[in-house]
Write a protein that holds these residues in place. Structure first.
Motif, PDB file in Angstrom:
ATOM      1  N   ARG A 450       0.678  -1.261  -0.041  1.00 58.91           N
ATOM      2  CA  ARG A 450       0.004   0.016   0.027  1.00 58.91           C
ATOM      3  C   ARG A 450       0.879   1.262  -0.164  1.00 58.91           C
ATOM      4  O   ARG A 450       0.462   2.431  -0.615  1.00 58.91           O
ATOM      5  N   SER A 454       0.822   4.257  -2.966  1.00 56.04           N
ATOM      6  CA  SER A 454       0.418   5.617  -2.298  1.00 56.04           C
ATOM      7  C   SER A 454       1.410   6.581  -2.593  1.00 56.04           C
ATOM      8  O   SER A 454       1.247   7.658  -3.150  1.00 56.04           O
ATOM      9  N   TRP A 458       1.144   9.719  -5.082  1.00 48.49           N
ATOM     10  CA  TRP A 458       1.495  10.985  -4.536  1.00 48.49           C
ATOM     11  C   TRP A 458       2.429  11.820  -5.631  1.00 48.49           C
ATOM     12  O   TRP A 458       2.315  12.951  -6.020  1.00 48.49           O
ATOM     13  N   TYR A 469      -0.651  10.453   3.659  1.00 51.02           N
ATOM     14  CA  TYR A 469      -1.136   9.569   4.697  1.00 51.02           C
ATOM     15  C   TYR A 469      -1.625  10.730   5.913  1.00 51.02           C
ATOM     16  O   TYR A 469      -1.070  11.627   6.131  1.00 51.02           O
TER      17      TYR A 469
END
Length: 549
Positions: A450, A454, A458, A469
């Motif tokens: 994950r 992510s 970004w 986050y």
């Protein structure tokens, strides 16, 4: 005394030295003829003569028979034989041996390996017939059943050999979906102009479920494949056509039912790939060796047949064991002793891997662990699967690059352009060290997958603060990947930066959240709620009793 033997140099290596010792025993015994020795030993004269040629290690019974008829010390020669057998079994052929191997190890057989692909003749014929009859065909089998090799060394090779009148395709294309199947392979979905069909082979189709996280792209990619099923009268007679062949792991077959059109296609034309029969295993062992002018001991063939026949998923393990036997061959013979020394079919992969790790320092072992775990997607209700990754994601330093190269040289990893992959998923279960790592780090691996996604999103969004986050995800990532010395060393530079910025940004938000949480939990929260309730009641009474014009 018989025909003179060729001279031997005992300093030429362990095999000539062993054979020279046998000849010395015979000389001391008075140089009896091999015919006379055979009458007492119970073995033929050529067998006893061959034991002293120095070309290969004779079997232990033959050695002991030779020694006994010459009056030599049995126990001493039995120890010498075992020591030499162990040395030869553990010693691979020199790295500068440029003779091509007849086996492919954990790697699949490619389109150029058709001359070495044995044991699947009937299955190849069945698949070719199915592809010529249907426009969409699925090949389904367990991991390790040989689907990829069947497609490349079997189907593609046969289709290329067809004549124009027999339906030779205008083009043959092979791909694996990857994380972005539609964006990556859009050009392959367009047929080549002309009268003949274009055949698209989609290997490892399960990647649309394990690697592609965008449900819309997954659905559109599948949707672009299905028009191949359209009947001939649904398109202009002279229009280009597409034929599609997909290969999917059996444990992901159920996921295909999520797409209605895919269900119809699978019901129409599916070929199941099962394990090899004993006779097919024998062909897969002996015929490639014969093509390379090698000899396989009968006892070895029988042992491999017993270990592999009708065992699902055993083909890559068998092929790897055979490759290791080829590297440890005695002259031109593959032996049962070497097979037992490497742990047989089940132990060969671990034997090879542990040979590599034996040369690693503690730091390099840690780097290898992080690298290997990045190449695995932990299953959620399904078996773990391999996960191809960009080389830049794995080799962030010169030492990590050296570790990667060592694993590639040992054929545990495969490099294709800028991508790196496990050579086969069989590594995950057949190598105890890796299996234990996966079981011990399963939850961390999920969090890291994950984090990787992510951080990539970004970056794609121009490092938008909104993609950082927050909340529970930030706390979980911080507790897992941040240490007193900073971000975990197995994170990539982008992942480290993403996590660092997320934590830094989170510090400005967290105090306010903490104060609010403390206020809600305190007695003043009750007072506040009562005050609000009283204010609402007073306002309601005032509103109902005010004067109306």
């Amino acid at each position: 005394m018989g025909r003179a033997e060729k001279p031997l140099d005992p300093d030429a290596g362990p095999l000539p030295r062993f054979a020279h010792g046998l000849r010395e025993l015979r000389r001391i015994a008075g140089s009896p003829t091999y015919r006379a020795m055979a009458a007492r030993a119970g073995y033929s004269a050529p067998t006893l003569s061959g034991a002293a040629t120095g070309e290969r290690l004779p079997s232990l019974p033959v050695t002991l028979a030779y020694v006994e008829v010459c009056g030599g010390p049995r126990e001493e020669w039995e120890r010498r034989w075992h020591a030499l057998a162990d040395a030869l079994s553990a010693r691979p052929v020199a790295a500068d041996d440029d003779e091509p191997a007849p086996y492919r190890g954990l790697a699949r057989y490619g389109t150029e390996d058709g001359a070495l692909f044995f044991g699947r003749d009937q299955l190849v014929a069945d698949l070719v017939a199915l592809v010529r009859e249907h426009r969409f065909v699925a090949v389904v089998g367990a991991s390790g059943s040989g689907k990829s090799s069947l497609l490349r060394a079997g189907l593609v090779r046969e289709l290329r050999g067809l004549g124009e009148r027999d339906g030779r395709p205008a083009a043959l294309r092979i791909c694996t979906p990857g994380p972005t199947p539609l964006r990556t392979h859009a050009a392959l979905l367009e047929p080549v102009p002309g009268d003949a069909d274009t055949v698209l082979v989609v290997d490892q189709f399960e990647e649309v479920f394990t690697l592609c996280r965008d449900a819309a792209e997954r659905a559109e990619f599948i949707g672009r494949l299905l028009p191949a099923r359209a009947p001939a009268d649904a398109r202009p007679a002279d229009g280009p056509r597409l034929r599609v062949v997909i290969a999917v792991r059996a444990d992901f077959y159920g996921r295909c039912t999520d797409h209605h059109g895919l269900v119809d296609a699978l019901n129409a034309a599916t070929l199941l790939v099962g394990p090899l029969s004993p006779e097919q295993v024998r062909e897969a062992v002996v015929k490639p060796a014969a093509a390379g002018r090698l000899v396989v001991e009968r006892a070895l063939t029988a042992r491999i047949v017993a270990d592999v026949a009708r065992e699902p998923g055993a083909l890559p393990l068998m092929s790897h064991a055979l490759l290791e036997l080829w590297r440890r061959r005695r002259s031109r013979t593959l032996t049962l002793e070497a097979y037992e020394a490497i742990g047989g079919v089940q132990g060969a992969v671990a034997h090879t891997a542990e040979e590599v790790f034996a040369g690693f320092t503690a730091r390099r072992t840690a780097l290898a662990r992080g690298l290997l775990l990045r190449l695995i997607t932990p299953g959620e209700g399904t078996p773990d699967t391999r996960r191809p990754a960009a080389r830049a994601e794995l080799a962030g330093s010169e030492e990590a690059e050296q570790v990667l190269e060592a694993l590639v040289r040992a054929r545990l990893l495969t490099v294709d352009g800028t991508g790196v992959d496990l050579t086969h998923e069989a590594l995950i279960t057949a190598w105890p060290r890796l299996r234990d790592w996966v079981e011990g780090d399963r939850e961390r691996m999920r969090l890291q997958r994950r984090l990787t996604r992510s951080a990539g999103e970004w970056e794609e969004l121009g490092r938008d603060p909104g993609a950082l986050y927050r909340g529970a995800r930030l706390l979980a990532a911080r507790d897992t990947f941040l240490t007193a010395d900073g971000p975990a060393p197995d994170l990539t530079p982008l992942e480290r930066e993403f996590l660092t910025v997320s934590v830094r940004t989170g510090r400005f938000v967290q105090p306010a959240l903490v104060r609010l949480r403390r206020f809600v939990r305190s007695r003043w929260w009750l007072v506040f709620r009562l005050a609000v309730l009283c204010a609402v009641v007073l306002w309601t009474v005032w509103f109902l009793n005010r004067d109306h014009p």
